[in-house]
Design a protein around this motif. Structure first.
Motif, PDB file in Angstrom:
ATOM      1  N   ALA A 154       0.877  -1.128   0.043  1.00  0.00           N
ATOM      2  CA  ALA A 154       0.010   0.011   0.077  1.00  0.00           C
ATOM      3  C   ALA A 154       0.893   1.303  -0.034  1.00  0.00           C
ATOM      4  CB  ALA A 154      -1.036   0.007   1.290  1.00  0.00           C
ATOM      5  N   ASP A 208       2.247   0.691   6.911  1.00  0.00           N
ATOM      6  CA  ASP A 208       2.434  -0.305   7.242  1.00  0.00           C
ATOM      7  C   ASP A 208       3.292  -0.617   8.330  1.00  0.00           C
ATOM      8  OD1 ASP A 208       4.877  -0.892   6.436  1.00  0.00           O
ATOM      9  OD2 ASP A 208       4.488  -1.935   4.337  1.00  0.00           O
ATOM     10  N   ILE A 209       3.513  -1.944   8.947  1.00  0.00           N
ATOM     11  CA  ILE A 209       4.083  -2.160  10.149  1.00  0.00           C
ATOM     12  C   ILE A 209       5.800  -1.716  10.152  1.00  0.00           C
ATOM     13  CG2 ILE A 209       4.877  -3.911  11.681  1.00  0.00           C
ATOM     14  CD1 ILE A 209       2.091  -5.003  11.748  1.00  0.00           C
ATOM     15  N   GLU A 210       6.008  -2.003   8.931  1.00  0.00           N
ATOM     16  CA  GLU A 210       7.613  -1.709   8.875  1.00  0.00           C
ATOM     17  C   GLU A 210       7.686  -0.185   8.763  1.00  0.00           C
ATOM     18  OE1 GLU A 210       9.427  -5.500   6.886  1.00  0.00           O
ATOM     19  OE2 GLU A 210       8.524  -4.411   5.343  1.00  0.00           O
ATOM     20  N   GLU A 211       6.922   0.566   8.189  1.00  0.00           N
ATOM     21  CA  GLU A 211       7.191   2.057   8.237  1.00  0.00           C
ATOM     22  C   GLU A 211       6.991   2.644   9.463  1.00  0.00           C
ATOM     23  OE1 GLU A 211       5.560   3.300   3.912  1.00  0.00           O
ATOM     24  OE2 GLU A 211       3.989   2.580   4.982  1.00  0.00           O
TER      25      GLU A 211
END
Lengths: 228, 228
Positions: A154, A208-211
């Motif tokens: 996304a 997202d989670i990594e971001e």
């Protein structure tokens, strides 16, 4: 800074600085300061999928319907009890949650790490822009769907309702810079954050989670639109 | 941009702009442009650990020594064949690779996602700054070590040898801003990047996997030091 210098260079030439130029620059700076003074709540997107009605029925059965687990911050979206398994050429990911309601086309949003696990190379895309994206095998309790496309990373984005967009002087489709984790150990500035405006939305910055881990921020922490 | 405005505001007051101020500002801008014109290669740090000699012997046996898998970009470091298992209150992580040589104190560098898996809440720290960090159980083929501290999230940093540091006009311990993924879908600017200068080092910007995935960069891609 370099971007600012470039802006200045194109607008101000020695001896040619008109009052219009100065007015325009002051207006830009004022807008920048106004935007950066309004906090934007962060919302973390874990891996999830949206299903078409047809794909849902194949995966969960003809008589099944998505069942509500909880409403999300965006009024139109809700997390469902239903979960699927994704199977790629390199591996599987279990318990990928369905987000309702139905969509015209099935869409799966994963992280870069998830893509490595599955053996996929999905593009960074705005929601709904699925052309050319890779597919994956999706398994549910009642059946399997072999998608030929629909898997994306996304593109980070901010949801605004029209009143919020007016407040920020933002229009749908604009891209902005967003400072995240201000004052923390992992502060950073995300470039090219897409702005999406709709009366179905509510102010929220989706990452997202990594971001969010890269910026060390959690759900509900705030970010700031910065720069000209 | 706001930072730049603040800098300008403190340095330039109407009617009080001395030639010294202008010279200082021009110098800052020239330095900023010089730094941002030199690419810095990105190096991704996956989760790993450094072991003290004593902890190594407990985990791998009295007669064992670390065995070379491959030399890393930093001349002093090498990846070893040896791997351990980490066990926290919430879960385990297998196959965590040893990086040699021995260190005075065992240090484990993981990602935020890894910390969630293990049930830990480690701080963001420079290498070696372990005071107050959480411990974890470490299991090897010959034994187990119960660490009372040593688990950290590595603070993002750039390694420079002294010649490279001179080129960038950087001194050990400085913090800089680094633009990553320039022109890509996930371009961003990392704030507070620590500069570490040693004749044991070579120019390289170290990030963990979540940070590189957030910026969509790979090993060997380049980043740029930006801003005044």
């Amino acid at each position: 800074m370099l971007r600012t210098l470039r802006t200045l260079r194109t607008r101000i030439r020695p001896g040619l600085m008109s009052s219009n130029t100065v007015e325009s620059l002051v207006k830009d700076i004022k807008l920048s300061i106004k935007r950066s003074s309004i906090p934007v709540p962060v919302g973390i997107s874990n891996r999830h999928l949206h299903l078409s009605r047809e794909d849902f029925k194949t995966l969960f059965g003809r008589d099944a319907e998505p069942t509500l687990l909880r409403q999300l911050v965006q009024p139109v979206f809700f997390a469902c009890h239903e979960k699927v398994l994704l199977e790629g050429s390199k591996g599987i990911i279990e318990n990928v949650r369905l987000i309702g309601p139905y969509r015209p086309q099935t869409q799966i949003e994963i992280s870069v790490s998830d893509a490595v696990v599955l053996g996929l190379n999905p593009p960074v895309r705005d929601s709904g822009a699925l052309k050319g994206s890779p597919g994956v095998m999706v398994k549910g309790p009642a059946g399997t769907v072999r998608l030929s496309s629909g898997v994306i990373l996304a593109k980070r984005h901010i949801h605004f309702n029209p009143d919020e967009a007016r407040l920020f002087e933002i229009t749908d489709g604009m891209e902005v810079r967003v400072r995240c984790g201000l004052g923390g150990d992992r502060e950073l500035v995300f470039e090219k954050v897409l702005c999406r405006v709709s009366n179905k939305f509510k102010l929220e910055f989706h990452l997202d989670i990594e971001e969010t881990n890269a910026a060390m921020v959690k759900n509900g922490d705030v970010a700031y639109i910065v720069g000209i």
